[in-house]
Motif scaffolding. Structure first.
Motif, PDB file in Angstrom:
ATOM      1  N   LYS A 124       0.870  -1.182  -0.103  1.00  8.53           N
ATOM      2  CA  LYS A 124      -0.130  -0.049   0.080  1.00  8.53           C
ATOM      3  C   LYS A 124       1.098   1.422  -0.250  1.00  8.53           C
ATOM      4  N   TYR A 127       2.313   1.857  -3.387  1.00  4.36           N
ATOM      5  CA  TYR A 127       1.199   2.202  -4.345  1.00  4.36           C
ATOM      6  C   TYR A 127       0.944   3.747  -4.078  1.00  4.36           C
ATOM      7  N   TYR A 131       1.162   6.826  -6.639  1.00  3.44           N
ATOM      8  CA  TYR A 131      -0.090   7.455  -6.912  1.00  3.44           C
ATOM      9  C   TYR A 131       0.355   9.087  -6.779  1.00  3.44           C
ATOM     10  N   LEU A 150       1.720   3.115 -12.148  1.00  2.00           N
ATOM     11  CA  LEU A 150       0.647   3.040 -11.526  1.00  2.00           C
ATOM     12  C   LEU A 150      -0.329   2.547 -12.363  1.00  2.00           C
ATOM     13  N   PHE A 153      -0.301  -0.986 -12.104  1.00  2.00           N
ATOM     14  CA  PHE A 153      -1.259  -1.684 -10.752  1.00  2.00           C
ATOM     15  C   PHE A 153      -2.637  -1.615 -11.190  1.00  2.00           C
ATOM     16  N   CYS A 190      -7.519   0.799  -4.977  1.00  2.00           N
ATOM     17  CA  CYS A 190      -6.377  -0.267  -4.826  1.00  2.00           C
ATOM     18  C   CYS A 190      -6.128  -0.882  -3.511  1.00  2.00           C
TER      19      CYS A 190
END
Length: 236
Positions: A124, A127, A131, A150, A153, A190
């Motif tokens: 996380k 990510y 992001y 991104l 993902f 996500c």
């Protein structure tokens, strides 16, 4: 004649499987080296490496990938060359390497299952960094490194954003053409997908690991059968 034919079949099967193994290792090694040495990746993700500090989880993961890719290439080469040359020494070395890799896979699977909460948190965080970097720079450059990470993902997990708010906001900016990040009509965050993958659907990772383990077991069996066939052949 039947035994010789069976040995030859195993020989070419072993070569084929190991060629795929070698090729996969080359792809993993190439991608890992690109991630490690491309300055755009680390800069855009906010993960600049400083020798005076401990490396981030990102760099630790990349270094593991480099090691895995290199080992896969070496093992694949041993299997291919040993099968074609019908070398007992190379096939024995190949078998020993496979046993070590199999043990490492089992250990990694147990460790990953026991530490899945930590792995989920790190995923996380990775990510979120991607992001934030992608959304900040997307107005200037829509195909930068962070955006590509991104989008990978989003397309792999069929998700968008860190939560409901960021999901809707990104969908809006995609529609207006400001960004180009999320798959169309994707309203699952996500974070939820990552939680689902490492908790609710962890069996999928287990199935993938089991398939790899079964292939490795067959390769070990083939290498030993071929080695015994070579030893018992009247040519040798």
């Amino acid at each position: 004649m039947g035994v010789e034919g069976c040995t030859k079949c195993i020989k070419y099967l072993l070569f084929f499987f190991n060629f795929i193994f070698w090729l996969t290792g080359g792809v993993i090694l190439g991608v890992a080296l690109w991630l490690r040495h491309d300055p755009k990746i680390s800069t855009l993700l906010g993960l600049e490496y400083d020798g005076n500090h401990a490396p981030s989880t990102f760099y630790i993961s990349v270094h593991i990938l480099i090691a895995v890719g290199a080992v896969m290439m070496v093992v694949g080469f041993l299997g291919c060359y040993g099968a074609i040359q019908e070398s007992q020494c190379l096939l024995g070395t190949f078998f020993a390497c496979l046993v070590i890799l199999f043990a490492c896979e089992v250990a990694a699977g147990i460790w990953g299952y026991m530490n899945r909460d930590m792995v989920t948190k790190e995923m996380k965080n990775f990510y979120d960094n991607a992001y934030d970097s992608a959304t900040k720079s997307n107005m200037q450059e829509k195909n930068n490194a962070a955006t590509l990470v991104l989008k990978a993902f989003h397309e792999t997990l069929s998700c968008c954003g860190k939560g409901t708010g960021t999901n809707l906001l990104t969908q809006l900016t995609d529609i207006t053409g400001i960004t180009n990040i999320c798959p169309s009509n994707t309203f699952t965050s996500c974070h939820d997908r990552i939680n689902e993958l490492f908790h609710d659907k962890i069996y999928l990772i287990g199935i993938a690991a089991l398939v790899v383990a079964v292939i490795m077991i067959f390769e070990m069996i083939f290498s030993m059968v071929l080695c015994c066939g070579i030893r018992n052949s009247p040519v040798y």
